[in-house]
Scaffold this motif. Structure first.
Motif, mmCIF file in Angstrom:
data_model
loop_
_atom_site.group_PDB
_atom_site.id
_atom_site.type_symbol
_atom_site.label_atom_id
_atom_site.label_comp_id
_atom_site.label_asym_id
_atom_site.label_seq_id
_atom_site.Cartn_x
_atom_site.Cartn_y
_atom_site.Cartn_z
ATOM 1 N N THR A 174 0.829 -1.206 0.000
ATOM 2 C CA THR A 174 0.000 0.000 0.000
ATOM 3 C C THR A 174 0.862 1.255 0.000
ATOM 4 O O THR A 174 0.623 2.192 -0.766
ATOM 5 N N PHE A 175 1.877 1.282 0.880
ATOM 6 C CA PHE A 175 2.730 2.466 0.953
ATOM 7 C C PHE A 175 3.528 2.643 -0.330
ATOM 8 O O PHE A 175 3.720 3.768 -0.810
ATOM 9 N N ASN A 176 3.991 1.540 -0.888
ATOM 10 C CA ASN A 176 4.763 1.605 -2.123
ATOM 11 C C ASN A 176 3.932 2.202 -3.257
ATOM 12 O O ASN A 176 4.458 2.901 -4.122
ATOM 13 N N LYS A 177 2.638 1.954 -3.208
ATOM 14 C CA LYS A 177 1.732 2.449 -4.244
ATOM 15 C C LYS A 177 1.288 3.885 -3.988
ATOM 16 O O LYS A 177 1.248 4.705 -4.909
ATOM 17 N N THR A 178 0.949 4.193 -2.741
ATOM 18 C CA THR A 178 0.355 5.497 -2.432
ATOM 19 C C THR A 178 1.345 6.534 -1.934
ATOM 20 O O THR A 178 1.071 7.731 -2.012
ATOM 21 N N LYS A 179 2.466 6.075 -1.372
ATOM 22 C CA LYS A 179 3.465 6.969 -0.752
ATOM 23 C C LYS A 179 2.832 7.806 0.364
ATOM 24 O O LYS A 179 3.280 8.920 0.647
ATOM 25 N N SER A 180 1.810 7.261 1.006
ATOM 26 C CA SER A 180 1.068 8.019 2.003
ATOM 27 C C SER A 180 1.066 7.320 3.357
ATOM 28 O O SER A 180 0.536 6.213 3.487
ATOM 29 N N THR A 181 1.653 7.973 4.355
ATOM 30 C CA THR A 181 1.625 7.446 5.717
ATOM 31 C C THR A 181 0.198 7.419 6.245
ATOM 32 O O THR A 181 -0.185 6.504 6.977
ATOM 33 N N LEU A 182 -0.590 8.419 5.869
ATOM 34 C CA LEU A 182 -1.981 8.482 6.312
ATOM 35 C C LEU A 182 -2.786 7.290 5.815
ATOM 36 O O LEU A 182 -3.482 6.633 6.593
ATOM 37 N N LEU A 183 -2.690 6.997 4.525
ATOM 38 C CA LEU A 183 -3.496 5.910 3.967
ATOM 39 C C LEU A 183 -3.096 4.550 4.532
ATOM 40 O O LEU A 183 -3.953 3.735 4.870
ATOM 41 N N VAL A 184 -1.806 4.309 4.650
ATOM 42 C CA VAL A 184 -1.376 3.014 5.171
ATOM 43 C C VAL A 184 -1.709 2.899 6.653
ATOM 44 O O VAL A 184 -1.985 1.803 7.156
ATOM 45 N N SER A 185 -1.732 4.018 7.360
ATOM 46 C CA SER A 185 -2.131 4.001 8.772
ATOM 47 C C SER A 185 -3.618 3.690 8.906
ATOM 48 O O SER A 185 -4.031 2.955 9.815
ATOM 49 N N ILE A 186 -4.426 4.242 8.009
ATOM 50 C CA ILE A 186 -5.860 3.939 8.014
ATOM 51 C C ILE A 186 -6.082 2.448 7.784
ATOM 52 O O ILE A 186 -6.852 1.797 8.499
ATOM 53 N N GLU A 187 -5.388 1.906 6.793
ATOM 54 C CA GLU A 187 -5.523 0.481 6.491
ATOM 55 C C GLU A 187 -5.077 -0.371 7.680
ATOM 56 O O GLU A 187 -5.766 -1.322 8.072
#
Length: 208
Positions: A174-187
């Protein structure tokens, strides 16, 4: 601080030596000190060396993120519900049914004070510092999942190691795709909260 040698020593201390040491019996205060100092070091490196701005990275396809997360969540929910039902039926949704206030408190504390620091370290910091050292993206993601599972050795529970390795793979992708700490934290928060909700808390060392 950006040489390969320095990063290699840094990687060994932060992601192998300290996590493995947490599985040994010594003062909890020393372990806490390691954790606090480590967090301070990580924030310093991100701010001063890697020039991380700690801003929300724009992600244009929130709809796709929620669809993919929902699909993965439904699969995880089905498998874990079946697992708890087969191995410990009494634990199935025990906390949410019998201790709803504790359940809500745990979800809030876990999501805000446990998940985000983990993702800051194991995804944001890890990817910033070490991704360029690997020619193989798949190998890099695999190693990220391995060290993430090592961080849970102190539970001394093989189930925890397996689940955190699988979770590490999902979060790294997920992080590799989105580069987002927020999104991977939500997941991460969604999946971790579900495991507690479904009744796997005692199996994973969560408070019950």
């Amino acid at each position: 601080m950006n040489s390969v040698f320095y990063k290699g020593i840094e990687f060994f201390i932060i992601f192998i030596l300290i996590p493995v040491s947490y599985s040994l019996s010594y003062s909890a205060y020393i372990k806490l000190a390691f954790g606090v100092l480590g967090l301070c070091y990580i924030i310093y490196i991100l701010l001063k060396v890697e020039n991380e701005k700690f801003r929300i990275t724009p992600y244009l396809n929130w709809k796709l993120f929620w669809i993919e997360t929902l699909i993965k969540f439904l699969l995880i929910a089905f498998l874990t519900t079946l697992f708890v039902w087969l191995t410990n039926t009494k634990a199935l949704f025990e906390v949410v049914l019998n201790k709803p206030i504790m359940w809500v408190k745990f979800l809030l504390i876990y999501s805000f004070f446990s998940v985000y620091p983990q993702e800051l370290l194991y995804r944001t910091f890890f990817f910033k510092r070490y991704k360029m050292l690997f020619k193989s993206e798949l190998l890099f993601i695999f190693i990220n999942a391995i060290v993430f599972s090592l961080a849970h050795l102190f539970f001394k529970n093989s189930l925890v190691i397996i689940l955190t390795f699988l979770g590490g793979l999902l979060f790294a992708l997920t992080f590799n795709k989105t580069k987002s700490t927020l999104l991977v934290s939500i997941e991460h928060a969604i999946y971790g909260s579900w495991l507690f909700t479904v009744g796997m808390g005692s199996m994973l060392g969560f408070p019950m």
